[in-house]
Design a protein around this motif. Structure first.
Motif, mmCIF file in Angstrom:
data_model
loop_
_atom_site.group_PDB
_atom_site.id
_atom_site.type_symbol
_atom_site.label_atom_id
_atom_site.label_comp_id
_atom_site.label_asym_id
_atom_site.label_seq_id
_atom_site.Cartn_x
_atom_site.Cartn_y
_atom_site.Cartn_z
ATOM 1 N N LEU A 133 87.007 49.307 8.008
ATOM 2 C CA LEU A 133 86.158 49.559 9.178
ATOM 3 C C LEU A 133 86.990 49.782 10.437
ATOM 4 O O LEU A 133 86.543 50.465 11.365
ATOM 5 C CB LEU A 133 85.169 48.402 9.372
ATOM 6 N N ALA A 134 88.205 49.235 10.451
ATOM 7 C CA ALA A 134 89.063 49.428 11.627
ATOM 8 C C ALA A 134 89.413 50.899 11.833
ATOM 9 O O ALA A 134 89.838 51.295 12.928
ATOM 10 C CB ALA A 134 90.327 48.598 11.488
ATOM 11 N N ILE A 135 89.196 51.713 10.808
ATOM 12 C CA ILE A 135 89.469 53.158 10.972
ATOM 13 C C ILE A 135 88.600 53.722 12.110
ATOM 14 O O ILE A 135 89.012 54.625 12.832
ATOM 15 C CB ILE A 135 89.211 53.940 9.657
ATOM 16 N N PHE A 136 87.387 53.173 12.281
ATOM 17 C CA PHE A 136 86.540 53.657 13.386
ATOM 18 C C PHE A 136 87.276 53.495 14.717
ATOM 19 O O PHE A 136 87.208 54.379 15.579
ATOM 20 C CB PHE A 136 85.212 52.889 13.431
ATOM 21 N N GLU A 137 87.970 52.361 14.869
ATOM 22 C CA GLU A 137 88.707 52.134 16.124
ATOM 23 C C GLU A 137 89.945 53.019 16.208
ATOM 24 O O GLU A 137 90.267 53.549 17.268
ATOM 25 C CB GLU A 137 89.092 50.667 16.257
ATOM 26 N N ASN A 138 90.604 53.196 15.042
ATOM 27 C CA ASN A 138 91.777 54.089 15.042
ATOM 28 C C ASN A 138 91.372 55.506 15.455
ATOM 29 O O ASN A 138 92.185 56.265 15.989
ATOM 30 C CB ASN A 138 92.419 54.153 13.655
ATOM 31 N N LEU A 139 90.118 55.827 15.206
ATOM 32 C CA LEU A 139 89.635 57.170 15.553
ATOM 33 C C LEU A 139 89.127 57.242 16.995
ATOM 34 O O LEU A 139 88.599 58.268 17.417
ATOM 35 C CB LEU A 139 88.513 57.585 14.588
ATOM 36 N N GLY A 140 89.234 56.133 17.704
ATOM 37 C CA GLY A 140 88.910 56.179 19.134
ATOM 38 C C GLY A 140 87.633 55.474 19.528
ATOM 39 O O GLY A 140 87.315 55.384 20.720
ATOM 40 N N LEU A 141 86.864 54.966 18.561
ATOM 41 C CA LEU A 141 85.663 54.221 18.943
ATOM 42 C C LEU A 141 86.059 52.817 19.389
ATOM 43 O O LEU A 141 87.113 52.302 19.010
ATOM 44 C CB LEU A 141 84.673 54.141 17.778
ATOM 45 N N SER A 142 85.169 52.218 20.150
ATOM 46 C CA SER A 142 85.451 50.880 20.654
ATOM 47 C C SER A 142 84.504 49.889 19.969
ATOM 48 O O SER A 142 83.288 50.110 19.946
ATOM 49 C CB SER A 142 85.235 50.949 22.169
ATOM 50 N N ASN A 143 85.067 48.830 19.404
ATOM 51 C CA ASN A 143 84.237 47.857 18.695
ATOM 52 C C ASN A 143 83.607 46.880 19.699
ATOM 53 O O ASN A 143 84.316 46.199 20.434
ATOM 54 C CB ASN A 143 85.088 47.100 17.669
ATOM 55 N N GLN A 144 82.281 46.823 19.719
ATOM 56 C CA GLN A 144 81.573 45.956 20.668
ATOM 57 C C GLN A 144 81.217 44.610 20.060
ATOM 58 O O GLN A 144 81.086 43.627 20.769
ATOM 59 C CB GLN A 144 80.289 46.652 21.148
ATOM 60 N N SER A 145 80.985 44.593 18.751
ATOM 61 C CA SER A 145 80.696 43.316 18.090
ATOM 62 C C SER A 145 81.005 43.462 16.618
ATOM 63 O O SER A 145 80.906 44.567 16.059
ATOM 64 C CB SER A 145 79.234 42.897 18.286
ATOM 65 N N PHE A 146 81.425 42.361 16.012
ATOM 66 C CA PHE A 146 81.703 42.376 14.570
ATOM 67 C C PHE A 146 81.185 41.063 14.003
ATOM 68 O O PHE A 146 81.665 39.992 14.360
ATOM 69 C CB PHE A 146 83.208 42.528 14.293
ATOM 70 N N GLU A 147 80.189 41.155 13.133
ATOM 71 C CA GLU A 147 79.634 39.945 12.508
ATOM 72 C C GLU A 147 79.990 39.939 11.033
ATOM 73 O O GLU A 147 79.869 40.962 10.352
ATOM 74 C CB GLU A 147 78.117 39.928 12.667
ATOM 75 N N ASP A 148 80.390 38.788 10.558
ATOM 76 C CA ASP A 148 80.773 38.578 9.160
ATOM 77 C C ASP A 148 79.933 37.391 8.713
ATOM 78 O O ASP A 148 80.169 36.263 9.160
ATOM 79 C CB ASP A 148 82.283 38.282 9.128
ATOM 80 N N TYR A 149 78.938 37.622 7.873
ATOM 81 C CA TYR A 149 77.969 36.564 7.597
ATOM 82 C C TYR A 149 77.367 36.708 6.202
ATOM 83 O O TYR A 149 77.509 37.770 5.566
ATOM 84 C CB TYR A 149 76.836 36.606 8.646
ATOM 85 N N LEU A 150 76.692 35.659 5.760
ATOM 86 C CA LEU A 150 75.950 35.725 4.505
ATOM 87 C C LEU A 150 74.509 36.051 4.851
ATOM 88 O O LEU A 150 73.918 35.436 5.755
ATOM 89 C CB LEU A 150 76.015 34.389 3.778
ATOM 90 N N ASP A 151 73.957 37.026 4.135
ATOM 91 C CA ASP A 151 72.595 37.441 4.482
ATOM 92 C C ASP A 151 71.551 36.542 3.808
ATOM 93 O O ASP A 151 71.878 35.514 3.220
ATOM 94 C CB ASP A 151 72.391 38.938 4.170
ATOM 95 N N GLN A 152 70.289 36.964 3.890
ATOM 96 C CA GLN A 152 69.181 36.130 3.398
ATOM 97 C C GLN A 152 68.823 36.437 1.951
ATOM 98 O O GLN A 152 67.833 35.922 1.430
ATOM 99 C CB GLN A 152 67.927 36.396 4.262
#
Ligand code: SAM
Length: 217
Positions: free
Chosen positions: A184-203
């Motif tokens: 997913l960090a490729i998005f940032e390498n391509l110039g996008l800015s990461n505003q939030s990143f959640e790592d969680y177990l869903d329902q």
């Protein structure tokens, strides 16, 4: 059972170097039997709905694009929030099913390939939703898809990505292949800015590890 059939079709098509054909094969084999498609909940993705409620997310006057829209529930949800929505899928049968399920929908459902989206979509959308498509693509195509998706938001746009997540050291597993943070960090390498990143177990039962990441241009 439907997951097993999807994995079987994916392996068959991947063995002949066709990474896309199995989606249409699966949807067309399913016909109106939606339960034969393992990801078809016929409801908006709860990870999107929960996020939208938390954010107080609204779409009036804005455009949205849904990547790999499947049977269209997330696209309909975004239209209800007020977005003018385009939703696409590589499978013509999936798109025909969207039009059949939502005959009066304001959403524009289109057949398109995330690996080769129409040039007119470049920087064309205020909000882009990518949920669960990257994880069904083989790793070598994911980077291509990430690069194409990163170009779809306007200069003030937002991109929300929802995917299965894993550690780099974990086994890639079977389709749907969880993503790593590095991918997913490729998005940032391509110039996008990461505003939030959640790592969680869903329902889900059993719970699934999810990454939910918001990017801006
Ligand atoms: C796992 S499903 C997820 C569907 C929906 N986004 C959801 O969250 O339920 C992945 C979807 O991506 C579509 N897809 C796969 N490869 C694609 C491609 N190259 N371009 C566009 N859509 C694609 C599949 O046909 C399928 O509907």
């Amino acid at each position: 059972m439907s997951r097993h059939r999807a994995q079987q079709l994916a392996s068959e098509f991947l063995a002949r170097a066709d990474a896309k054909g199995w989606f249409e094969a699966l949807y067309s084999e399913a016909g109106n039997d939606y339960a034969a498609v393992p990801w078809a909940d016929l409801a908006p993705n709860p990870n999107l709905v929960e996020w939208s409620i938390t954010q107080g997310f609204k779409g009036a006057g804005k455009t949205a694009l849904v990547v790999g829209c499947g049977y269209g529930d997330d696209a309909e949800f975004l239209a209800e929030l007020g977005f003018e929505v385009v939703a696409f899928d590589v499978s013509p049968t999936a798109i025909a099913q969207c039009n059949q399920r939502f005959p009066n929908s304001p959403v524009s459902y289109q057949v398109a390939d995330v690996l080769n989206p129409p040039a007119s979509w470049c920087q064309g959308f205020d909000f882009v939703l990518e949920s669960y498509t990257l994880q069904v693509l083989p790793p070598e195509l994911r980077a291509v898809a990430i690069s194409k998706i990163s170009r779809l938001i306007t200069s003030l746009g937002q991109l929300l990505v929802i995917a299965r997540g894993r550690e780099e050291a974990d086994s890639p597993g079977e389709m749907p292949y969880p993503l790593t943070r590095k991918e997913l960090a490729i998005f940032e390498n391509l110039g996008l800015s990461n505003q939030s990143f959640e790592d969680y177990l869903d329902q889900e039962n059993p719970p699934v590890r999810r990454f939910r990441a918001l990017y801006t241009a």
